[in-house]
Design an enzyme around this catalytic site. Structure first.
Site: not given
Length: 807
Positions: A696, A739
């Protein structure tokens, strides 16, 4: 006097009264499992042909024969190396041949002798002998006289303790004053094994021989004393048991005469009454009745009776039919959940759904929920709130470090100290068959040679099977279908897939600063003030101080560290109050460093000013989301790529893919061949001691590489997450909610996410997204457009029509 005693006495007198003339050559008779001593008269049965020929040869002359023991008694035809050299010259007193060809003889030992050589071995043994005379010291030393008397006393003590020594031997021993002859007499009467007897025979010195016999006597005395002690104890125990039995029978008869019940009968009736009240299922009832019948026929003090009694106590104390009544008022349940926990709407909604279905349909099987989330977000305390909202009892079982399957299923009753497993123990502790049962830290289960507890949980956590759960100790089915099981875990990956498949997973993310403010005001401050003995009249914390405490002194997904810091403040105020300070202490932003020291986390400031080659990425961790500052430096070189910061293989591959994409699209980025070919790039992710992995960070690494190559810094208020491919596509990633929360905590205002991730935003409350610009992208060009300021160099340098396609 017995015949054997007379023979030994006569033999002793004969040998003592005349000199024995030993011929130098005599026939040899090997004997098995026996040693013949001088002055010893013993019957023998001779069956071997060679031995019978030796007897015949001896009877032709003066009837003397040499007797020596075989080294191994099982040998049928021994050779010269299989016969001991030391033996006894003996006289054949009597011989009788039997019809089966055997010979029965009576022999008397005369004198020790040693074989010096074999004259012949066939048809019988004939040996050369060296006679060993008995050396009697004259006069006898005092020490030896004392030893002679001690041996005689020890022999008498041996007889008193029950040693099978002929009584006539004692009389003979009393009249023997020669140490060698006494040693031989005692040695022949102790029943020594052939090895020890041969050792006595081979000692030529009379004093040493008597010392050796005394050691054997002392050892035998100790053995007999211990044996006598054991027999006395056993007899005492038997007498005690018989006495108790007699007294119990008398007491039983007296109670029957008075019309009273004995304790045994009362115990059986008490068990029967408890069994009736327990209302067990039919199968369980039969097993329990069988055990009660067995107990009634056993002695109450036997070990088996204690095991059965403990088993019956467990069976009658388990809640077979007893249940708590569920609170099916959904409004009240909602009120309780809101009172105990802030937010967590998804969890509360699932509980209210269960109560709604339970209200409409009776007999609903309990759900198996699994709360997965970082530490400190309230997973365990949420279970208590659920139990309170449903009006059920609450039981918590910690599974961290459990490695033994018996912890779940229990031990079989054949083991000493056996107990049911912790599931049944928890049900008994709850006192009802429908508690809320929390299996805490289910991801921390272990497995070793004792079994796999997670496999044992498969039956417990399966609504289709747990209605007939069998604990090894109970050995009968117990219905767990009414129990509401709630498991908690920090990570879902360690949980075995079959076990995971049986549970409904509800993921809990970390809290934002705003949520932590509400939680601190509603729960944490009041709880810590109560624990530290102060109240709101002595302490107040301003909103600004609380916000700074959250942002600058803690960085976590949950609120545990926040509660510790609040407790730290309360303790410092409590100390001042204890020292005599009166009045209210108000803590503001300016006061925090004085109480807690300098800030530990600087929030936005810890990223510093915008820098060339530095991009902000977003990462998921087991304790919530976090931000990553990805740094890239470029120096003139040969085009190598260096990766540091404890990166995993997947993250390294992402960096390689990003660099390959940039080199392939250098013209679109306004880069020359020399700029990408003759430059060494170094990618580093700080906090090098912490391992980092995953795809990611791909677009963040790409942005940092582009920034280092074009010499323009990205915007400092932008964070990003997404996987990059060689063609520049941006692929979706996981953990988006964590996140986004990490970006919110770090005061990030713009977040770049993959185009296929926006559905995950639906799980994030609107107030968290408020003030944040979420930019979905599908390729790297869109990432660069959003990450760099409008005046970035590559925008002007890129030729028209050479940009990557948008699709």
């Amino acid at each position: 006097m017995s015949e054997e005693g007379k023979k030994q006495e006569e033999g002793s007198g004969e040998a003592a009264g005349q000199e024995i003339s030993i011929p130098p050559v005599l026939p040899l008779l090997p004997i098995r499992d026996m040693v013949i001593f001088p002055y010893m008269i013993v019957p023998l049965v001779v069956a071997r042909e060679r031995s019978i020929r030796a007897l015949d040869e001896a009877l032709k002359g003066d009837r003397l024969i040499f007797l020596s023991a075989q080294k191994r008694g099982e040998m049928e035809e021994p050779g010269r190396e299989d016969i001991h050299a030391m033996g006894t010259v003996s006289v054949i007193v009597r011989m009788l041949k039997t019809p089966d060809g055997k010979a029965k003889i009576l022999v008397q030992g005369l004198q020790r002798a040693r074989i010096t050589d074999y004259q012949q071995t066939d048809p019988f043994f004939t040996v050369h002998l060296e006679a060993i005379p008995e050396r009697v010291p004259d006069p006898v030393p005092v020490q030896l006289e004392a030893l002679i008397r001690t041996v005689k006393v020890s022999l008498s003590a041996l007889v008193r303790l029950g040693k099978a020594v002929p009584p006539d031997v004692l009389a003979v021993a009393e009249n023997v004053d020669e140490p060698g002859r006494l040693a031989d007499l005692v040695g022949s009467s102790l029943g020594l094994d052939p090895g020890e007897a041969q050792s006595v025979l081979e000692i030529e010195d009379p004093s040493q021989r008597l010392n050796f016999i005394f050691d054997l006597l002392s050892r035998e005395l100790k053995v007999l004393e211990v044996q006598q002690h054991i027999q006395d104890q056993t007899k005492e125990e038997i007498d005690k048991t018989q006495r108790e039995y007699f007294l119990r029978q008398q007491l039983k008869t007296i109670q029957q005469e008075l019309g009273e019940k004995d304790e045994r009968q009362e115990e059986m009736e008490e068990f029967q009454e408890k069994i009736r009240k327990a209302r067990m299922p039919a199968e369980v009832q039969r097993e329990v009745d069988k055990q009660v019948t067995r107990l009634s026929k056993m002695h109450p003090d036997s070990a088996e009776a204690a095991i059965i009694r403990t088993y019956l106590e467990w069976m009658v104390e388990l809640p077979w039919r007893k249940s708590t009544r569920d609170r099916l008022d959904l409004a009240k349940a909602q009120e309780v959940l809101d009172e105990d926990h802030y937010d967590l709407e998804k969890v509360k909604e699932r509980i209210l759904e269960y109560l709604g279905v339970l209200k409409l349909r009776k007999g609903l099987k309990g759900p198996i929920l699994c709360f997965v989330g970082p530490p400190g977000v309230g997973k365990t305390s949420l279970g208590r709130s659920i139990a309170r909202a449903m009006n059920r009892n609450f039981i918590r079982m910690s599974l961290g470090g459990v490695r033994d399957e018996a912890e779940i299923r229990g031990h079989r009753r054949t083991y000493i100290g056996a107990l049911p497993g912790r599931i049944i123990q928890g049900i008994k502790q709850a006192g009802s068959r429908n508690p809320v049962f929390m299996l805490d830290e289910i991801d921390k289960l272990g497995a070793d040679f004792r079994g796999d507890p997670s496999s044992a949980l498969l039956e417990v956590l399966d609504p289709e099977q747990n209605h007939a759960f069998r604990d090894h100790y109970l050995a009968v089915p117990y219905d767990l279908s009414s129990v509401m099981f709630i498991a908690t875990a920090n990570l879902a990956d360690p949980i075995p897939p079959p076990l995971m498949d049986r549970m409904e997973v509800i993921r809990l993310s970390g809290y934002t600063a705003e949520e932590k403010m509400h939680i601190a005001r509603r729960y944490l401050i009041d709880r810590q003030m109560e624990r530290n003995g102060i109240d709101d009249k002595l302490l107040s914390i301003s909103d600004g101080a609380l916000k700074q405490l959250i942002l600058d002194y803690t960085r976590e997904a949950g609120v545990r560290n926040l509660e510790r810091e609040i407790g730290n403040l309360c303790r410092k105020v409590a100390r001042k109050v204890a020292m005599g300070k009166t009045g209210r202490t108000r803590i503001t932003v300016r006061d925090l460093p004085a109480y807690l020291g300098p800030a530990r986390h600087l929030g936005l400031a810890d990223r510093g000013e915008p820098q060339v080659g530095v991009a902000v990425g977003l990462a998921w961790t087991p304790v919530g989301g976090d931000i990553l500052n990805i740094e890239v430096s470029s120096v003139k070189g040969k085009g190598s790529l260096t990766l540091t910061g404890s990166l995993g293989d997947i993250m390294k591959e992402s960096a390689q893919a990003a660099l390959s994409y940039i080199r392939a699209r250098r013209e679109d980025l306004g880069l020359s061949v020399d700029q990408v070919r003759d430059v060494d790039l170094h990618v580093h992710v700080p906090a090098g001691a912490i391992r980092k992995d995953g795809p990611s960070a791909g677009i963040a690494i790409t942005t940092a590489l582009v920034s280092a190559l074009i010499g323009t810094s990205p915007r400092d208020d932008v964070a990003m997450t997404g996987e990059v491919t060689l063609t520049g596509r941006v692929l979706p990633v996981g953990g988006l909610k964590e996140k986004i929360l990490a970006a919110k905590r770090a005061l990030i205002t713009k977040v770049i996410i993959p185009e296929r991730n926006p559905p995950d935003l639906e799980e994030i409350p609107a107030y968290i997204l408020k003030g944040m610009d979420i930019v979905p992208v599908r390729n790297v060009d869109q990432v660069l457009d959003a990450a760099f300021p409008a005046e970035a160099k590559f925008r002007k340098a890129a030729p028209a029509g050479r940009r990557a396609p948008k699709s």
